[in-house]
Design a protein around this motif. Structure first.
Motif, mmCIF file in Angstrom:
data_model
loop_
_atom_site.group_PDB
_atom_site.id
_atom_site.type_symbol
_atom_site.label_atom_id
_atom_site.label_comp_id
_atom_site.label_asym_id
_atom_site.label_seq_id
_atom_site.Cartn_x
_atom_site.Cartn_y
_atom_site.Cartn_z
ATOM 1 N N ARG A 65 25.771 88.722 54.846
ATOM 2 C CA ARG A 65 25.047 88.289 53.720
ATOM 3 C C ARG A 65 25.706 87.558 52.765
ATOM 4 O O ARG A 65 24.900 87.125 51.805
ATOM 5 C CB ARG A 65 24.649 89.797 52.966
ATOM 6 C CG ARG A 65 23.596 90.992 53.617
ATOM 7 C CD ARG A 65 23.316 91.975 52.715
ATOM 8 N NE ARG A 65 24.425 92.710 52.268
ATOM 9 C CZ ARG A 65 25.145 93.530 52.920
ATOM 10 N NH1 ARG A 65 24.676 93.970 54.362
ATOM 11 N NH2 ARG A 65 26.216 94.234 52.385
ATOM 12 N N VAL A 66 26.965 87.361 52.928
ATOM 13 C CA VAL A 66 27.477 86.392 52.078
ATOM 14 C C VAL A 66 27.345 85.130 52.330
ATOM 15 O O VAL A 66 27.430 84.460 53.535
ATOM 16 C CB VAL A 66 29.427 86.695 52.235
ATOM 17 C CG1 VAL A 66 30.020 85.822 51.585
ATOM 18 C CG2 VAL A 66 29.517 88.194 51.790
ATOM 19 N N GLU A 67 27.096 84.389 51.183
ATOM 20 C CA GLU A 67 26.918 82.964 51.342
ATOM 21 C C GLU A 67 28.256 82.199 51.224
ATOM 22 O O GLU A 67 28.597 81.150 51.984
ATOM 23 C CB GLU A 67 26.052 82.454 49.996
ATOM 24 C CG GLU A 67 25.694 81.024 49.958
ATOM 25 C CD GLU A 67 25.140 80.259 51.060
ATOM 26 O OE1 GLU A 67 25.318 79.269 51.480
ATOM 27 O OE2 GLU A 67 24.214 81.126 51.968
ATOM 28 N N THR A 68 29.196 82.410 50.295
ATOM 29 C CA THR A 68 30.369 81.624 50.010
ATOM 30 C C THR A 68 31.437 82.974 49.986
ATOM 31 O O THR A 68 31.231 83.816 49.717
ATOM 32 C CB THR A 68 30.326 80.823 48.800
ATOM 33 O OG1 THR A 68 30.390 81.934 47.603
ATOM 34 C CG2 THR A 68 29.351 80.008 48.941
ATOM 35 N N ALA A 69 32.556 82.475 50.358
ATOM 36 C CA ALA A 69 33.841 83.180 50.341
ATOM 37 C C ALA A 69 35.074 82.450 50.109
ATOM 38 O O ALA A 69 35.097 81.051 50.314
ATOM 39 C CB ALA A 69 34.066 84.025 51.551
ATOM 40 N N ALA A 142 25.655 82.105 55.038
ATOM 41 C CA ALA A 142 24.492 82.667 55.402
ATOM 42 C C ALA A 142 23.314 81.764 55.666
ATOM 43 O O ALA A 142 22.287 82.399 55.668
ATOM 44 C CB ALA A 142 24.143 83.736 54.109
ATOM 45 N N GLY A 143 23.392 80.458 55.781
ATOM 46 C CA GLY A 143 22.244 79.559 55.760
ATOM 47 C C GLY A 143 21.295 79.516 54.716
ATOM 48 O O GLY A 143 21.720 79.877 53.395
ATOM 49 N N ASP A 144 20.236 79.004 54.816
ATOM 50 C CA ASP A 144 19.012 78.636 53.937
ATOM 51 C C ASP A 144 17.802 79.544 54.215
ATOM 52 O O ASP A 144 17.627 79.719 55.293
ATOM 53 C CB ASP A 144 18.852 77.370 53.947
ATOM 54 C CG ASP A 144 19.881 76.328 53.553
ATOM 55 O OD1 ASP A 144 20.629 76.702 52.671
ATOM 56 O OD2 ASP A 144 20.168 75.281 54.278
ATOM 57 N N GLY A 145 17.325 80.173 53.068
ATOM 58 C CA GLY A 145 16.142 80.926 53.272
ATOM 59 C C GLY A 145 16.133 82.467 53.802
ATOM 60 O O GLY A 145 17.347 82.635 54.247
ATOM 61 N N ALA A 146 14.935 82.981 53.910
ATOM 62 C CA ALA A 146 15.032 84.067 54.520
ATOM 63 C C ALA A 146 15.297 84.321 55.782
ATOM 64 O O ALA A 146 16.022 85.161 56.389
ATOM 65 C CB ALA A 146 13.485 84.761 54.162
ATOM 66 N N ASP A 147 15.121 83.074 56.574
ATOM 67 C CA ASP A 147 15.581 83.084 57.968
ATOM 68 C C ASP A 147 16.823 82.862 58.373
ATOM 69 O O ASP A 147 17.239 82.522 59.468
ATOM 70 C CB ASP A 147 14.433 82.322 58.732
ATOM 71 C CG ASP A 147 14.535 80.925 58.304
ATOM 72 O OD1 ASP A 147 14.763 80.411 57.480
ATOM 73 O OD2 ASP A 147 13.360 79.994 59.065
ATOM 74 N N GLN A 148 17.387 82.552 57.255
ATOM 75 C CA GLN A 148 18.993 82.136 57.311
ATOM 76 C C GLN A 148 19.171 80.820 58.243
ATOM 77 O O GLN A 148 20.028 80.790 58.875
ATOM 78 C CB GLN A 148 20.046 83.014 57.882
ATOM 79 C CG GLN A 148 19.934 84.342 56.939
ATOM 80 C CD GLN A 148 20.672 85.424 57.037
ATOM 81 O OE1 GLN A 148 21.170 85.501 58.324
ATOM 82 N NE2 GLN A 148 21.486 85.992 56.157
ATOM 83 N N THR A 149 18.427 79.587 57.897
ATOM 84 C CA THR A 149 18.528 78.696 58.859
ATOM 85 C C THR A 149 19.932 77.875 58.537
ATOM 86 O O THR A 149 20.240 77.611 57.627
ATOM 87 C CB THR A 149 17.401 77.550 58.386
ATOM 88 O OG1 THR A 149 16.231 78.102 58.711
ATOM 89 C CG2 THR A 149 17.343 76.531 59.481
ATOM 90 N N GLY A 150 20.606 77.476 59.749
ATOM 91 C CA GLY A 150 21.881 76.877 59.757
ATOM 92 C C GLY A 150 23.064 77.801 59.297
ATOM 93 O O GLY A 150 24.086 77.260 59.145
ATOM 94 N N ALA A 151 22.719 79.044 59.360
ATOM 95 C CA ALA A 151 23.971 80.178 59.261
ATOM 96 C C ALA A 151 24.977 79.953 60.261
ATOM 97 O O ALA A 151 24.598 79.628 61.336
ATOM 98 C CB ALA A 151 23.278 81.263 58.799
#
Length: 445
Positions: A65-69, A142-151
């Motif tokens: 669920r983490v976007e940046t770290a 975590a990518g983009d949007g609810a479907d985590q595109t590009g994660a």
């Protein structure tokens, strides 16, 4: 064959390097105290990365669920130099093949779109040994949007080699490179370190309100993920023969060890008015020892209606006592956990990692601690050891305390149940990096 031998020899080689670095660190300390003269030429001065002082491999596990770290490091000199020393920290993709060849792995280089870092030059001033802090950032995990595109691909390990170079100073062999093993994982990656520390619940000390939720119970389940660093017989407070998980001393307590009992075995103490089943088990069994440095899911249940007490380790029942405890469930013999709200002494308060006195802390890591006012079944415990599916507090009204220990910082532990019984650490909490709790029930939920 040779690769496998080298892979298993890594701890030995690291131990040798640690000895060298420790010697140089001691020299640096003496230099800072004015007790060492670099002109003595015990060995040449050199620079290295502080994170690689004991281990070149740096675990960088991130929740899905983490976007940046980020991770931090510094450049260090073995001892102070007479002149300023300039060094550059950069990513070196060419080291991936060398690492894989050395250790028989097949890691790919971390794709650049997930890296928020460019080569950084720092200066260690004359007379000093440590540079300013350098931050290596990770982005778009975590990518983009609810479907985590590009994660970043889940549960796959990527390699990010980082090295330090300098035109002013030689680099220290074995400690000038750090290999970051980067993984976006579905496993739990955050836990709190409870060493000579524990979690208090001050809201339970006040009569009425939240205390009423924890009293007048007819059944209870405790559960948590734990990893004991060391089963101490003495600690910072004195003699120790117990590691406390959670509960209330002499009323309803889940612990490891006891006087005249196996030090590394779970025990469920139900000596209180609402339980009265005594200690489960009452006799030691060395085959049930927990090992240090291993993650376990531990749980215990007691139900007045069935008069049954049970202990579970990793979802499997290890101990059971039937026809024990109270013989009737009335107002005078209900289970009570908020004891101070009833006027009892401070020694009989509900805590995580503490019971009765300061001599019995957990001395390890903890995550996903829960208290239920029902006796959960073995299947429920097994299925939900690591998380509760589609969790919304209102869907779990019998869950009266839920502490994920996922804050990653600070001293307040949030209660995710619908009752808001937030905990406070006794002293400043430590949040260790590199946590990844293996899920032994994965694929079977």
């Amino acid at each position: 064959m040779i690769q496998n031998i080298l892979y298993h020899l890594r701890p030995v080689l690291r131990g040798f390097l640690i000895g060298i670095v420790t010697l140089q660190a001691a020299v640096a300390f003496l230099a800072s105290c004015g007790r060492f003269d670099p002109a003595g030429h015990v060995f040449p001065n050199s620079i290295y990365l502080d994170v690689s002082q004991t281990d070149q491999e740096q675990i960088a596990n991130f929740s899905n669920r983490v976007e940046t770290a980020s991770r931090q490091l510094s450049v260090v000199l073995a001892y102070p130099a007479d002149n300023d020393v300039t060094a550059t920290v950069s990513v070196d993709e060419s080291l991936v093949a060398e690492y894989n060849s050395r250790y028989g792995t097949d890691y790919a280089f971390l794709p650049s779109q997930y890296l928020d870092f460019t080569a950084r030059t720092v200066t260690i001033e004359a007379g000093r040994t440590v540079s300013e802090t350098i931050t290596i950032g990770f982005k778009g995990l975590a990518g983009d949007g609810a479907d985590q595109t590009g994660a970043l691909e889940i549960d796959r390990t990527w390699l990010l080699p980082v090295r330090v170079t300098s035109d002013d100073m030689d680099t220290m062999d074995g400690s000038s490179i750090a290999y970051y093993l980067v993984k976006r994982t579905s496993a739990i990656t955050v836990a709190a370190q409870l060493t000579d520390n524990w979690i208090n619940f001050p809201l339970l000390d006040e009569p009425g309100g939240l205390a009423d939720v924890y009293n007048d119970l007819t059944a209870v389940t405790y559960e948590a993920l734990i990893n004991i660093d060391k089963f101490d017989t003495t600690n910072g407070f004195g003699e120790c023969n117990i590691s406390t998980v959670m509960g209330v001393e002499q009323y309803l307590l889940l612990r490891i060890g006891d006087a005249n009992f196996e030090r590394q075995q779970l025990q469920f103490d139900g000596s209180g008015n609402g339980s009265q089943f005594g200690k489960l088990p009452s006799k030691s069994d060395p085959s049930k020892r927990l090992e240090s440095g291993v993650w376990y899911h531990v749980a215990c249940t007691y139900d007045q209606a069935t008069r049954t007490a049970r202990i579970f380790v990793n979802g499997q029942m290890t101990d059971e006592a039937k026809d024990v405890g109270v013989t009737g469930s009335g107002e005078d013999n209900r289970i009570t956990l908020a004891m101070q709200a009833l006027g009892m002494a401070e020694s009989y308060r509900f805590c995580i990692g503490w019971s009765y006195n300061d001599y019995r802390p957990l001395q390890g890591k903890i995550a996903e601690a829960r208290v239920w006012r029902v006796a959960r079944t073995q299947q429920e415990i097994w299925d939900n050891m690591y998380r509760l599916p589609d969790y919304e507090a209102e869907n779990y009204p019998d869950l009266i305390g839920y502490w994920k220990f996922d804050e990653g910082g600070g001293n307040t532990i949030h209660d995710y149940s619908m009752y808001g019984n937030h905990g406070q650490a006794q002293t400043d909490l430590v949040w260790p990096e590199g946590i990844e709790i293996p899920e032994i029930n994965k694929g079977e939920e």
